[in-house]
Design a protein around this motif. Structure first.
Motif, PDB file in Angstrom:
ATOM      1  N   VAL A 353       2.670  -6.231 -19.862  1.00 32.96           N
ATOM      2  CA  VAL A 353       2.579  -4.836 -19.423  1.00 32.96           C
ATOM      3  C   VAL A 353       2.118  -4.773 -17.968  1.00 32.96           C
ATOM      4  CG1 VAL A 353       2.057  -4.009 -21.743  1.00 32.96           C
ATOM      5  CG2 VAL A 353       0.190  -4.578 -20.199  1.00 32.96           C
ATOM      6  N   ILE A 354       2.514  -3.696 -17.316  1.00 29.38           N
ATOM      7  CA  ILE A 354       1.974  -3.398 -15.985  1.00 29.38           C
ATOM      8  C   ILE A 354       0.540  -2.925 -16.182  1.00 29.38           C
ATOM      9  CG2 ILE A 354       2.159  -1.934 -13.937  1.00 29.38           C
ATOM     10  CD1 ILE A 354       5.170  -1.746 -14.499  1.00 29.38           C
ATOM     11  N   ASN A 355      -0.409  -3.660 -15.628  1.00 28.44           N
ATOM     12  CA  ASN A 355      -1.815  -3.382 -15.876  1.00 28.44           C
ATOM     13  C   ASN A 355      -2.485  -2.649 -14.727  1.00 28.44           C
ATOM     14  OD1 ASN A 355      -4.045  -3.795 -17.759  1.00 28.44           O
ATOM     15  ND2 ASN A 355      -4.954  -5.073 -16.146  1.00 28.44           N
ATOM     16  N   GLU A 356      -1.990  -2.847 -13.501  1.00 31.63           N
ATOM     17  CA  GLU A 356      -2.647  -2.245 -12.342  1.00 31.63           C
ATOM     18  C   GLU A 356      -1.672  -2.233 -11.167  1.00 31.63           C
ATOM     19  OE1 GLU A 356      -7.019  -2.639 -10.103  1.00 31.63           O
ATOM     20  OE2 GLU A 356      -6.281  -4.258 -11.393  1.00 31.63           O
ATOM     21  N   VAL A 357      -1.735  -1.172 -10.366  1.00 31.19           N
ATOM     22  CA  VAL A 357      -0.881  -1.044  -9.182  1.00 31.19           C
ATOM     23  C   VAL A 357      -1.766  -0.734  -7.983  1.00 31.19           C
ATOM     24  CG1 VAL A 357       1.023   0.223  -8.103  1.00 31.19           C
ATOM     25  CG2 VAL A 357       1.048  -0.200 -10.585  1.00 31.19           C
ATOM     26  N   TYR A 358      -1.638  -1.578  -6.950  1.00 30.67           N
ATOM     27  CA  TYR A 358      -2.421  -1.392  -5.714  1.00 30.67           C
ATOM     28  C   TYR A 358      -1.430  -1.104  -4.595  1.00 30.67           C
ATOM     29  CZ  TYR A 358      -6.317  -2.163  -2.437  1.00 30.67           C
ATOM     30  OH  TYR A 358      -7.306  -2.015  -1.487  1.00 30.67           O
ATOM     31  N   ALA A 359      -1.140   0.180  -4.401  1.00 28.07           N
ATOM     32  CA  ALA A 359      -0.099   0.602  -3.463  1.00 28.07           C
ATOM     33  C   ALA A 359      -0.640   1.052  -2.118  1.00 28.07           C
ATOM     34  CB  ALA A 359       0.718   1.740  -4.080  1.00 28.07           C
ATOM     35  N   ASN A 360      -1.945   1.278  -2.037  1.00 30.49           N
ATOM     36  CA  ASN A 360      -2.516   1.860  -0.815  1.00 30.49           C
ATOM     37  C   ASN A 360      -3.739   1.050  -0.386  1.00 30.49           C
ATOM     38  OD1 ASN A 360      -3.009   3.577   1.294  1.00 30.49           O
ATOM     39  ND2 ASN A 360      -3.373   5.400   0.051  1.00 30.49           N
ATOM     40  N   PRO A 361      -3.512  -0.200   0.089  1.00 31.62           N
ATOM     41  CA  PRO A 361      -4.646  -1.054   0.450  1.00 31.62           C
ATOM     42  C   PRO A 361      -5.313  -0.608   1.742  1.00 31.62           C
ATOM     43  CG  PRO A 361      -2.591  -2.136   1.017  1.00 31.62           C
ATOM     44  CD  PRO A 361      -2.216  -0.880   0.290  1.00 31.62           C
ATOM     45  N   LYS A 470      -6.420   7.044  -3.720  1.00 29.73           N
ATOM     46  CA  LYS A 470      -6.792   7.065  -2.315  1.00 29.73           C
ATOM     47  C   LYS A 470      -6.765   5.644  -1.768  1.00 29.73           C
ATOM     48  CE  LYS A 470      -9.788  11.127  -2.788  1.00 29.73           C
ATOM     49  NZ  LYS A 470     -11.161  11.658  -2.635  1.00 29.73           N
ATOM     50  N   PRO A 471      -6.814   5.485  -0.435  1.00 26.35           N
ATOM     51  CA  PRO A 471      -6.842   4.129   0.132  1.00 26.35           C
ATOM     52  C   PRO A 471      -7.974   3.300  -0.462  1.00 26.35           C
ATOM     53  CG  PRO A 471      -6.469   5.733   1.870  1.00 26.35           C
ATOM     54  CD  PRO A 471      -6.774   6.519   0.632  1.00 26.35           C
ATOM     55  N   GLY A 472      -7.638   2.063  -0.816  1.00 28.29           N
ATOM     56  CA  GLY A 472      -8.639   1.168  -1.367  1.00 28.29           C
ATOM     57  C   GLY A 472      -8.899   1.331  -2.847  1.00 28.29           C
ATOM     58  N   ARG A 473      -8.137   2.201  -3.516  1.00 28.90           N
ATOM     59  CA  ARG A 473      -8.277   2.393  -4.956  1.00 28.90           C
ATOM     60  C   ARG A 473      -6.951   2.063  -5.637  1.00 28.90           C
ATOM     61  NH1 ARG A 473     -13.409   2.837  -6.542  1.00 28.90           N
ATOM     62  NH2 ARG A 473     -13.042   4.457  -8.101  1.00 28.90           N
ATOM     63  N   SER A 474      -7.015   1.715  -6.905  1.00 28.39           N
ATOM     64  CA  SER A 474      -5.810   1.328  -7.639  1.00 28.39           C
ATOM     65  C   SER A 474      -5.536   2.290  -8.779  1.00 28.39           C
ATOM     66  CB  SER A 474      -5.958  -0.093  -8.184  1.00 28.39           C
ATOM     67  OG  SER A 474      -6.912  -0.111  -9.243  1.00 28.39           O
ATOM     68  N   LEU A 475      -4.305   2.202  -9.299  1.00 30.01           N
ATOM     69  CA  LEU A 475      -3.926   2.899 -10.523  1.00 30.01           C
ATOM     70  C   LEU A 475      -4.021   1.865 -11.643  1.00 30.01           C
ATOM     71  CD1 LEU A 475      -2.745   5.509 -11.821  1.00 30.01           C
ATOM     72  CD2 LEU A 475      -0.483   4.512 -11.439  1.00 30.01           C
ATOM     73  N   ALA A 476      -4.973   2.032 -12.564  1.00 28.11           N
ATOM     74  CA  ALA A 476      -5.299   0.992 -13.532  1.00 28.11           C
ATOM     75  C   ALA A 476      -5.103   1.495 -14.957  1.00 28.11           C
ATOM     76  CB  ALA A 476      -6.745   0.528 -13.345  1.00 28.11           C
ATOM     77  N   ARG A 477      -4.499   0.651 -15.780  1.00 29.17           N
ATOM     78  CA  ARG A 477      -4.368   0.964 -17.202  1.00 29.17           C
ATOM     79  C   ARG A 477      -5.757   0.881 -17.847  1.00 29.17           C
ATOM     80  NH1 ARG A 477       0.326   0.789 -20.644  1.00 29.17           N
ATOM     81  NH2 ARG A 477       1.511  -0.024 -18.880  1.00 29.17           N
ATOM     82  N   VAL A 478      -6.075   1.833 -18.717  1.00 28.33           N
ATOM     83  CA  VAL A 478      -7.420   1.878 -19.282  1.00 28.33           C
ATOM     84  C   VAL A 478      -7.682   0.686 -20.199  1.00 28.33           C
ATOM     85  CG1 VAL A 478      -7.631   4.375 -19.048  1.00 28.33           C
ATOM     86  CG2 VAL A 478      -6.676   3.426 -21.152  1.00 28.33           C
ATOM     87  N   PHE A 490      -3.722   5.705 -17.904  1.00 23.76           N
ATOM     88  CA  PHE A 490      -4.041   5.158 -16.592  1.00 23.76           C
ATOM     89  C   PHE A 490      -5.120   6.008 -15.934  1.00 23.76           C
ATOM     90  CE2 PHE A 490      -0.050   3.080 -17.296  1.00 23.76           C
ATOM     91  CZ  PHE A 490      -0.083   1.914 -16.537  1.00 23.76           C
ATOM     92  N   LYS A 491      -5.873   5.386 -15.029  1.00 29.88           N
ATOM     93  CA  LYS A 491      -6.913   6.085 -14.285  1.00 29.88           C
ATOM     94  C   LYS A 491      -7.010   5.480 -12.882  1.00 29.88           C
ATOM     95  CE  LYS A 491     -10.627   2.955 -15.753  1.00 29.88           C
ATOM     96  NZ  LYS A 491     -11.968   2.850 -16.394  1.00 29.88           N
ATOM     97  N   ILE A 492      -7.681   6.179 -11.998  1.00 30.33           N
ATOM     98  CA  ILE A 492      -7.978   5.651 -10.669  1.00 30.33           C
ATOM     99  C   ILE A 492      -9.227   4.783 -10.775  1.00 30.33           C
ATOM    100  CG2 ILE A 492      -8.526   6.237  -8.284  1.00 30.33           C
ATOM    101  CD1 ILE A 492      -5.707   6.975  -9.172  1.00 30.33           C
ATOM    102  N   ALA A 493      -9.186   3.597 -10.166  1.00 32.27           N
ATOM    103  CA  ALA A 493     -10.284   2.658 -10.340  1.00 32.27           C
ATOM    104  C   ALA A 493     -10.442   1.766  -9.111  1.00 32.27           C
ATOM    105  CB  ALA A 493     -10.038   1.793 -11.585  1.00 32.27           C
ATOM    106  N   ARG A 494     -11.533   1.001  -9.125  1.00 33.28           N
ATOM    107  CA  ARG A 494     -11.711  -0.021  -8.110  1.00 33.28           C
ATOM    108  C   ARG A 494     -10.754  -1.165  -8.415  1.00 33.28           C
ATOM    109  NH1 ARG A 494     -14.469  -4.727  -6.961  1.00 33.28           N
ATOM    110  NH2 ARG A 494     -15.048  -5.002  -9.150  1.00 33.28           N
ATOM    111  N   PRO A 495      -9.985  -1.665  -7.430  1.00 38.93           N
ATOM    112  CA  PRO A 495      -9.007  -2.716  -7.709  1.00 38.93           C
ATOM    113  C   PRO A 495      -9.666  -4.011  -8.165  1.00 38.93           C
ATOM    114  CG  PRO A 495      -9.187  -2.332  -5.339  1.00 38.93           C
ATOM    115  CD  PRO A 495      -9.952  -1.240  -6.010  1.00 38.93           C
ATOM    116  N   THR A 496      -9.050  -4.641  -9.165  1.00 38.89           N
ATOM    117  CA  THR A 496      -9.571  -5.901  -9.734  1.00 38.89           C
ATOM    118  C   THR A 496      -8.411  -6.883  -9.874  1.00 38.89           C
ATOM    119  OG1 THR A 496      -9.280  -5.009 -11.961  1.00 38.89           O
ATOM    120  CG2 THR A 496     -11.456  -4.767 -10.953  1.00 38.89           C
ATOM    121  N   PRO A 497      -7.869  -7.414  -8.773  1.00 36.46           N
ATOM    122  CA  PRO A 497      -6.680  -8.271  -8.859  1.00 36.46           C
ATOM    123  C   PRO A 497      -6.931  -9.545  -9.653  1.00 36.46           C
ATOM    124  CG  PRO A 497      -7.694  -8.408  -6.676  1.00 36.46           C
ATOM    125  CD  PRO A 497      -8.372  -7.292  -7.396  1.00 36.46           C
ATOM    126  N   GLY A 498      -6.066  -9.785 -10.642  1.00 39.23           N
ATOM    127  CA  GLY A 498      -6.135 -11.008 -11.413  1.00 39.23           C
ATOM    128  C   GLY A 498      -7.232 -11.056 -12.448  1.00 39.23           C
TER     129      GLY A 498
END
Length: 502
Positions: A353-361, A470-478, A490-498
């Protein structure tokens, strides 16, 4: 109702009986009012908090009781809870019933009613949780009065979320369901929904022997109220708080039409579902429904609501196992239907599944953008031929084997996985799948739908276009098991890559 701009006063006489049975030691019912030392009295007006709390350590979900000396003229339509502190000029605005836009914008949504006309008592029940650590002021215009309270910095109590009736409105207050994360010990408490709502019993469990993370209100009567009426349950039961959003009587009867199931689906109550290995993926009718799905033998206990043909998921099953599920549904008129469904789960399989999207670094774009996938299944996934697609185009993933529970980042070829002091870096050794282009010119900062397909073109997972981060935030699956197609998956969250989402 006291939610600006509409300031409807609900003038009802009401009583509440809270009786704690001996079988519910884990949910003691609090005393109704604060003690004398915990209230404040000024000019013939006494302020108290329910549940009992000092004014400088108020709970985020509460009721405020203003007791007035006999003989005072009291107008509950001019009693408000206001964000922050106020001065004498603000009290004069309330006294004149001429609030400025700035003051009106600070009014906390609440139900306000006169509980006792002979010895005037006005109750203010906020219909949203109050911000932790914030200051609020309760103010009256007739008679003039104001007092500050401060909310706890941290709340040790558990809050149960309102699951039923639908937040957008029901047609009866005969049934209410609130649910949390942990099982609740058996108890029963007599309560009345206020103001002017039905009397009934609040008990553990959403249905008989199921939904044990929930509490349920059953009214003694049909619970039919006037259209537009709103009522609330008690703010707390011991260390457990109840979501304060009101029951609003604004819906029309909505008949439930069972779905016709497609090949490969089984009938699950009025809905249809596909049985997989460790989960069931279902679809519901258009009409709003409360679902209680349980199987004590295999530890399945799910309570959720659907509307508008929502998809749903039932997780926690064992692969290659026969399962007998009890399925109970309740519609907004209170009609109950139930059935048992016997199914057999499949062999373990991958669930990518797509778990997180970081489109606005915060760093370089599109170089530092990424899409995170996770294998939520019990079998490894061969990613050869997988494709990720957005509005700008498609990108085929390089061949890789994604183990159960493993994460992978899909990035542009120029992605810098080292710490750039701007964007979070993935952990050392994280799987990175580089593609020539992620989107036409990168992922859209304004949000866009993204889908993941297997080598046969079957859509495995989707990420929505909203909410927009917003910049520096990700779209994250709950959670990895949260189903596609639901706004709250999904919710807005602090990015957690990997790594798992926060």
């Amino acid at each position: 109702m006291n939610s600006f701009p509409s300031r409807l006063a609900l003038l009802k006489l009401l009583s509440v009986a809270l009786v704690m049975p001996a079988c519910a030691p884990d949910l003691p019912v609090p005393t109704r009012r604060a003690s004398v030392a915990e209230g404040t009295e000024d000019g013939g007006v006494r302020l108290e908090i329910e549940p009992a709390s000092p004014l400088d350590a108020a709970p985020p979900i509460l009721r405020l009781r203003l007791s007035f000396d006999a003989g005072l003229s009291v107008d509950p339509t001019r009693v408000f809870l206001i964000e922050g502190d106020i001065g004498p000029s603000h009290v004069r605005q309330i006294e004149r019933d001429d609030l400025s836009k700035a003051l009106s914008a600070r009014i906390v949504p609440a139900l306000v009613w006169l509980e006792d006309a002979a010895e005037p008592v006005v109750v203010v029940a906020p219909t949203v949780p109050l911000e932790l650590g914030a200051t609020f002021t309760v103010a009256s215009g007739e008679p003039p009065f104001s007092a500050e309270l401060r909310v706890l910095e941290e709340d040790p109590a558990t809050t149960l979320e309102r699951v039923w009736p639908p937040l957008e409105g029901g047609i009866t207050a005969a049934l209410g369901i609130w649910c949390g994360e942990e099982p609740i010990a058996p108890f029963e408490v007599d309560v009345t929904l206020e103001p002017g709502g039905p009397r009934g019993v609040l008990r553990a469990g959403a249905a008989s022997g199921a939904g044990m993370r929930c509490v349920r209100f059953d009214a003694e009567t049909a619970g039919i109220l006037e259209p537009g009426a709103a009522v609330v349950g008690p703010p707390a039961l011991g260390a457990v708080r109840l979501d304060p959003r009101p029951f609003v009587m604004e819906a029309s009867p909505s008949p439930v039409t069972p779905l016709g199931c497609e090949p490969g689906e089984v009938a699950l109550g009025p809905g249809c579902a596909r049985v997989l290995d460790d989960r069931i993926l279902g679809r519901s009718p258009e009409a709003p429904l409360l679902w209680v799905v349980g199987s004590p033998e295999v530890g399945v206990d799910h309570v959720f609501s659907t509307s508008d043909a929502d998809p749903f998921g039932i997780a926690g099953l064992a692969p290659l196992t026969p399962v007998k599920l009890g399925v109970t549904t309740i519609d907004i008129s209170g009609a109950v239907s139930g059935a048992f469904v016997s199914v057999s789960t499949l062999a373990p399989m991958p669930h990518v599944v797509i778990n997180e999207v970081y489109a606005n670094p915060l760093g370089e774009e599109p170089e530092q953008e990424w899409i995170e996938i996770v294998n939520d299944g019990a079998a490894a996934a061969d990613l050869a031929g997988y494709v990720v697609a957005d509005i700008g185009g498609k990108a085929e993933l390089p061949s890789a084997l994604l183990a159960p529970g493993a994460f992978a980042l899909i990035t542009n070829e120029e992605y810098n996985e080292l710490d750039d002091e701007l964007d979070p870096a993935p952990p050392e050794g994280a799987m990175i799948l580089r593609v020539p282009n992620l989107g036409r010119a990168g992922l859209s900062n304004g949000g866009e739908p993204i889908k993941l397909m297997d080598s046969g073109g079957i859509v495995l997972s989707r990420a929505p276009a909203a909410p927009k981060p917003k910049p520096g935030r990700s779209l994250a699956r709950v959670s990895p098991s949260a189903v596609d197609g639901l706004a709250n998956s999904f919710k807005i969250a602090r990015p957690t890559p990997g790594t798992p989402n926060e």
